[in-house]
Design an enzyme around this catalytic site. Sequence first.
Site, PDB file in Angstrom:
ATOM      1  N   PHE A  78       0.882  -1.173   0.000  1.00  0.00           N
ATOM      2  CA  PHE A  78       0.000   0.000   0.000  1.00  0.00           C
ATOM      3  C   PHE A  78       0.910   1.210   0.000  1.00  0.00           C
ATOM      4  O   PHE A  78       1.584   1.489   0.997  1.00  0.00           O
ATOM      5  CB  PHE A  78      -0.913   0.032   1.227  1.00  0.00           C
ATOM      6  CG  PHE A  78      -1.682   1.324   1.317  1.00  0.00           C
ATOM      7  CD1 PHE A  78      -2.904   1.443   0.684  1.00  0.00           C
ATOM      8  CD2 PHE A  78      -1.178   2.417   2.000  1.00  0.00           C
ATOM      9  CE1 PHE A  78      -3.613   2.639   0.729  1.00  0.00           C
ATOM     10  CE2 PHE A  78      -1.875   3.615   2.064  1.00  0.00           C
ATOM     11  CZ  PHE A  78      -3.098   3.722   1.425  1.00  0.00           C
ATOM     12  N   GLU A  79       0.918   1.930  -1.111  1.00  0.00           N
ATOM     13  CA  GLU A  79       1.880   3.009  -1.255  1.00  0.00           C
ATOM     14  C   GLU A  79       1.275   4.068  -2.159  1.00  0.00           C
ATOM     15  O   GLU A  79       0.826   3.768  -3.272  1.00  0.00           O
ATOM     16  CB  GLU A  79       3.159   2.436  -1.875  1.00  0.00           C
ATOM     17  CG  GLU A  79       4.367   3.315  -1.825  1.00  0.00           C
ATOM     18  CD  GLU A  79       5.609   2.556  -2.281  1.00  0.00           C
ATOM     19  OE1 GLU A  79       6.583   2.471  -1.507  1.00  0.00           O
ATOM     20  OE2 GLU A  79       5.602   2.033  -3.405  1.00  0.00           O
ATOM     21  N   ILE A  80       1.236   5.287  -1.678  1.00  0.00           N
ATOM     22  CA  ILE A  80       0.841   6.434  -2.485  1.00  0.00           C
ATOM     23  C   ILE A  80       2.038   7.371  -2.491  1.00  0.00           C
ATOM     24  O   ILE A  80       2.485   7.808  -1.432  1.00  0.00           O
ATOM     25  CB  ILE A  80      -0.392   7.149  -1.915  1.00  0.00           C
ATOM     26  CG1 ILE A  80      -1.586   6.185  -1.835  1.00  0.00           C
ATOM     27  CG2 ILE A  80      -0.749   8.363  -2.760  1.00  0.00           C
ATOM     28  CD1 ILE A  80      -2.802   6.773  -1.141  1.00  0.00           C
TER      29      ILE A  80
END
Length: 350
Positions: free
Chosen positions: A238-240
């Site tokens: 999960f990476e923005i």
Amino acid sequence: MDGAEETWVITLPWHLSLPSSPGDGPTRVELLVTKRLQDLGRARWYPWRRANASFVILARNSDLAGTVRSIREIEDRFNRRYRYPYVFLNDQPFDDKFKEHISMLTDAKVEFGVVPKEHWNQPDWVDEPTAEAWRDWMVGEGIIYGESVSYRNMCRFNSGFFFHHPLMQKYRWYWRVEPDVHFHCDIDYDPFIYMEENDKTYEFTNKYPHFVPQDNSLNFISDDGGYTYNMCHFWSNFEIADMDFWRAPAYQAFFEYLDTKGGFYYERWGDAPVHSIAAALFLPKDKLHFFDEIGYEHPPYTHCPKNGNNWKKGRCTCDPDEAFDGTEGSCLERWESFMNGSIYELPSQE
């Protein structure tokens, strides 16, 4: 009236529609309303503003069922209102069944691409007998994915190449999604816009020797000032993030140095520690943000909101008491202590 709650009513012509993707421009009326909202300091809430961003999903044809579940959840919880595009990448061409099943899940733009072999396959300069010996040792030690070359290819690709793919070049921001993950809470705002408006843009100086800012996050990832790594890392599944950071000279030099050491294959270096170490070293800590309110599960680990009324507001399906956050293996408490400064407090003499 002093103390009265403000109410804003904006009427638009019935025939106006929202842009179908970040690339579609607003109408003149939308621009006028946008200008008025900006004047009022309410710019982050108007619904047609979009960042230059995309979801990115690395998957195989055999991952179809899990990918469908992931896309269905992120659409239901967020993207049906925002319609950010999707880029799907695979080391082999996607088949027609995969494309059809995925495309019908969303009104957003969907693109499918193949990873170049030079960005995926084990490089020729890696000594295969040495790499094989290390894989055999990891199997004997029971290390997860210890035997897998494909897993190592994936980690190397996610560490150093996905942001160079031609389909990703037109975007600045990305949100990484994987097959078989769960989004447990409604996301009623745009995380990309939040990152932009709060200066979480991962911009930094690009001249040697100033790659490492003074207010970095070294003490989050190391207990001894950088001599050793304590294994704390951010979940890269999960990476923005802003791809300008990965494309900049500092990270490129960092990745190329690691790549020449062969550790993606002789050992089993993961993209999560690689990204985390780089972000901790090369960014001021105020460029990093933890989204407590986004409930997320990458089995067997779950993050469930705990701050304020985030859990209730998001109508979350996760159980905060069952979340990974407070367990022995989590670094969240250390992160919070680092960010509020208490990690630097001297231990009690009692």
